[in-house]
Design a protein around this motif. Structure first.
Motif, mmCIF file in Angstrom:
data_model
loop_
_atom_site.group_PDB
_atom_site.id
_atom_site.type_symbol
_atom_site.label_atom_id
_atom_site.label_comp_id
_atom_site.label_asym_id
_atom_site.label_seq_id
_atom_site.Cartn_x
_atom_site.Cartn_y
_atom_site.Cartn_z
ATOM 1 N N ALA A 24 -21.756 29.181 4.386
ATOM 2 C CA ALA A 24 -21.030 28.864 3.155
ATOM 3 C C ALA A 24 -21.263 27.416 2.758
ATOM 4 O O ALA A 24 -21.432 27.104 1.568
ATOM 5 C CB ALA A 24 -19.544 29.135 3.348
ATOM 6 N N ARG A 28 -18.510 30.354 -0.130
ATOM 7 C CA ARG A 28 -18.010 31.409 0.764
ATOM 8 C C ARG A 28 -18.504 32.784 0.331
ATOM 9 O O ARG A 28 -18.984 33.564 1.161
ATOM 10 C CB ARG A 28 -16.488 31.396 0.797
ATOM 11 C CG ARG A 28 -15.870 32.539 1.607
ATOM 12 C CD ARG A 28 -14.398 32.291 1.864
ATOM 13 N NE ARG A 28 -13.650 32.140 0.627
ATOM 14 C CZ ARG A 28 -13.045 33.160 -0.025
ATOM 15 N NH1 ARG A 28 -13.138 34.386 0.455
ATOM 16 N NH2 ARG A 28 -12.385 32.945 -1.131
ATOM 17 N N THR A 75 -16.546 25.226 -2.399
ATOM 18 C CA THR A 75 -16.492 25.981 -1.145
ATOM 19 C C THR A 75 -16.087 27.432 -1.377
ATOM 20 O O THR A 75 -16.458 28.310 -0.588
ATOM 21 C CB THR A 75 -15.529 25.327 -0.145
ATOM 22 O OG1 THR A 75 -14.257 25.133 -0.764
ATOM 23 C CG2 THR A 75 -16.066 23.997 0.342
ATOM 24 N N ASP A 76 -15.328 27.715 -2.445
ATOM 25 C CA ASP A 76 -15.032 29.107 -2.796
ATOM 26 C C ASP A 76 -16.309 29.829 -3.193
ATOM 27 O O ASP A 76 -16.548 30.986 -2.813
ATOM 28 C CB ASP A 76 -14.035 29.164 -3.960
ATOM 29 C CG ASP A 76 -12.688 28.570 -3.619
ATOM 30 O OD1 ASP A 76 -12.179 28.871 -2.521
ATOM 31 O OD2 ASP A 76 -12.151 27.810 -4.444
ATOM 32 N N PRO A 85 -19.960 38.971 10.458
ATOM 33 C CA PRO A 85 -18.712 39.050 9.695
ATOM 34 C C PRO A 85 -18.633 40.388 8.964
ATOM 35 O O PRO A 85 -19.648 41.052 8.746
ATOM 36 C CB PRO A 85 -18.835 37.889 8.703
ATOM 37 C CG PRO A 85 -20.311 37.711 8.520
ATOM 38 C CD PRO A 85 -20.923 38.032 9.870
ATOM 39 N N ASP A 115 -21.096 35.381 2.073
ATOM 40 C CA ASP A 115 -20.748 36.775 2.366
ATOM 41 C C ASP A 115 -21.835 37.724 1.869
ATOM 42 O O ASP A 115 -22.184 38.710 2.544
ATOM 43 C CB ASP A 115 -19.411 37.130 1.704
ATOM 44 C CG ASP A 115 -18.214 36.546 2.441
ATOM 45 O OD1 ASP A 115 -18.365 36.134 3.604
ATOM 46 O OD2 ASP A 115 -17.122 36.509 1.846
ATOM 47 N N ASN A 143 -8.800 35.578 -3.930
ATOM 48 C CA ASN A 143 -8.049 34.535 -3.237
ATOM 49 C C ASN A 143 -6.545 34.762 -3.264
ATOM 50 O O ASN A 143 -5.809 34.119 -2.506
ATOM 51 C CB ASN A 143 -8.355 33.165 -3.853
ATOM 52 C CG ASN A 143 -9.812 32.753 -3.673
ATOM 53 O OD1 ASN A 143 -10.479 33.221 -2.759
ATOM 54 N ND2 ASN A 143 -10.296 31.889 -4.557
ATOM 55 N N ALA A 186 -14.989 24.700 4.905
ATOM 56 C CA ALA A 186 -15.834 25.801 4.449
ATOM 57 C C ALA A 186 -15.726 26.936 5.447
ATOM 58 O O ALA A 186 -15.326 26.744 6.603
ATOM 59 C CB ALA A 186 -17.283 25.356 4.305
ATOM 60 N N ALA A 187 -16.094 28.129 5.023
ATOM 61 C CA ALA A 187 -15.977 29.309 5.878
ATOM 62 C C ALA A 187 -16.929 29.259 7.066
ATOM 63 O O ALA A 187 -16.747 29.993 8.031
ATOM 64 C CB ALA A 187 -16.222 30.577 5.056
ATOM 65 N N GLY A 188 -17.949 28.408 7.014
ATOM 66 C CA GLY A 188 -18.924 28.300 8.085
ATOM 67 C C GLY A 188 -20.179 27.636 7.554
ATOM 68 O O GLY A 188 -20.270 27.294 6.366
ATOM 69 N N PRO A 202 -17.369 41.158 5.539
ATOM 70 C CA PRO A 202 -16.784 40.715 4.272
ATOM 71 C C PRO A 202 -16.313 41.894 3.440
ATOM 72 O O PRO A 202 -16.767 43.034 3.617
ATOM 73 C CB PRO A 202 -17.942 39.989 3.594
ATOM 74 C CG PRO A 202 -19.169 40.652 4.143
ATOM 75 C CD PRO A 202 -18.833 41.017 5.565
#
Length: 451
Positions: A152, A224, A220-221, A33, A228, A211, A147-149, A35
């Motif tokens: 995360a 994430r 989950t924020d 990724p 990253d 955000n 979730a982002a993955g 980020p």
């Protein structure tokens, strides 16, 4: 043309058995990724901020520190209830730990790469299209929203573990909520932790910038941005081995080339430690000696049945996820429970698992003194449990000479990425909560506020 040239070089360094097709392709930028700087820096602050622990006294970075090659140098961590970092960490006399963390703190290298879809030693976090929001979690900890993955999602679990970060019942509201089974919802442990973070103006503002809105913060924020940071901090694709894959025929020494030929050939290491990151992402029963408190499996509660504890399948008994070998020479101790502190010993165990299991002595591990209810050798002293572990082993014995073992060790050293091994950013000097930060050894030199 390039493959033909590489083939010629490899043919000359071995007996002709190793070819370019036996080796993985070089790393691709799009495998990771990308980020934003804002997300990475925010994730770094939260990774090192004790605000996410129940008693506000431990952070993710305590057991996964850049100065310690993304681990903590111990076989089994002293999590909640400890003071200090790495080998210097000891029980806090004012808040003694109840138990060691039952499994070794795994290295975090390349977990941001797309192929890492299964996390933890037993794979209890895994991409799964049939699971809620596409990620399978432990039964009591399903995701509340996407979730982002996996990277995360996994960040939401250590904060709920009593021995890792949450603390013990009666000590704080997070631990009490987890004990009561209140993890989800507006009064659950995850919401309380997110509320703590949101109550700090700097965090709230930075999440709003990231955000694009000021909606209520969710776990989950937080996961994430921590993911990253991990993906950026511990990306490890600039080792001598990577240079060799990219066509630099001078990147490896003769010993390393010989070790590589053994690794991908006679020694059969690549049967499981395959691919660019030397892992098949599968689960295998190696018969590693059982030390520590276990995972509550079995009649005594001190067994660790590995993958079977997640799947319930007989064929998964005592199987654990194949770890990546990136930076393996600087990430001791080894094994899902850190049973071996010496790299040569874990290699020799692979060559003759039953003998090494039978002859194991706990002094091969690094276990700082902790008074616990379950002795570190409880499973080792249980003959029935030792027999069950031995019966799960599928590896056939293999003989290697001492010089061949040393050649393999030399090749494994070629998997070291100096920049990733010490972290790109390191720990910040301060975090928005104002709580103390484990910055690491004073000579580490990577703690900073720069991206």
């Amino acid at each position: 043309m390039r493959k033909a040239w590489m083939f010629t070089g490899l043919f000359c360094l071995s007996a002709g058995a190793l070819t370019a097709s036996d080796l993985p392709a070089p790393a691709r930028q799009d495998s990771f990724p990308i980020p934003s700087a804002e997300a990475v820096l925010l994730g770094r602050d939260l990774f090192f901020d004790p605000i996410l622990s129940g008693n506000r006294n431990i952070s993710c970075g305590t057991c996964h520190h850049p100065a310690l090659a993304s681990g903590d140098e111990m076989s089994l961590s002293i999590g909640e209830g400890g003071i200090g970092l790495g080998k210097e960490r000891v029980p806090d006399p004012a808040n003694l730990p109840r138990a060691r963390v039952p499994r070794n703190a795994p290295a975090l290298f390349n977990l941001g790469a797309a192929e890492f879809t299964t996390l933890f030693h037993d794979g209890r976090v895994q991409l799964d299209p049939n699971a809620p929001f596409g990620i399978r979690m432990p039964p009591d900890f399903p995701l509340e929203r996407a979730a982002a993955g996996p990277l995360a999602a996994q960040a939401a679990l250590p904060v709920t573990s009593h021995d890792e970060m949450a603390g013990q019942p009666g000590e704080n509201e997070i631990a009490d909520a987890v004990t009561a089974g209140h993890v989800h919802g507006p009064d659950g442990a995850w919401a309380m932790l997110a509320g703590r973070v949101a109550a700090i103006p700097e965090y709230r503002q930075r999440f709003a910038w990231l955000n694009g809105h000021d909606d209520p913060l969710h776990i989950t924020d937080i996961g994430r941005v921590i993911g990253d940071f991990i993906a950026f901090e511990f990306r490890s694709v600039d080792s001598p081995f990577d240079a060799f894959l990219r066509g630099d025929n001078t990147a490896l020494s003769n010993d390393q080339r010989r070790g590589m030929s053994l690794f991908y050939g006679k020694a059969r290491c690549a049967t499981c430690h395959s691919g660019l990151y030397q892992t098949d992402h599968g689960f295998h029963a190696l018969g590693l000696p059982p030390i520590g408190p276990g995972k509550g499996h079995g009649p005594g509660g001190y067994a660790d049945r590995g993958r079977a504890g997640v799947t319930g399948r007989q064929e998964d008994l005592y199987s654990f996820r194949t770890p990546s070998l990136r930076n393996v020479t600087i990430t001791a101790p080894y094994g899902h429970n850190g049973a071996y502190t010496e790299l040569e010993d874990i290699i020799r165990h692979h060559l003759d698992p039953l003998t090494w299991l039978a002859q194991y002595k706990v002094d091969k591990a690094l276990l700082p003194k902790v008074e616990t209810d379950i002795p570190d050798t409880a499973a080792l002293d249980d003959l029935d449990e030792m027999l069950r572990i031995a019966m799960s082993v599928r590896l056939e014995p293999l003989y290697l000479r001492e010089d061949e073992i040393q050649a393999i060790v030399a090749f494994l050293a070629a998997l070291e990425d100096p920049q990733a091994g010490r972290g790109r950013l390191g720990a910040p000097y301060t975090v928005p909560s104002g709580l103390p930060v484990d910055t690491g050894p004073m000579d580490h030199g990577t703690a900073s506020s720069d991206y």
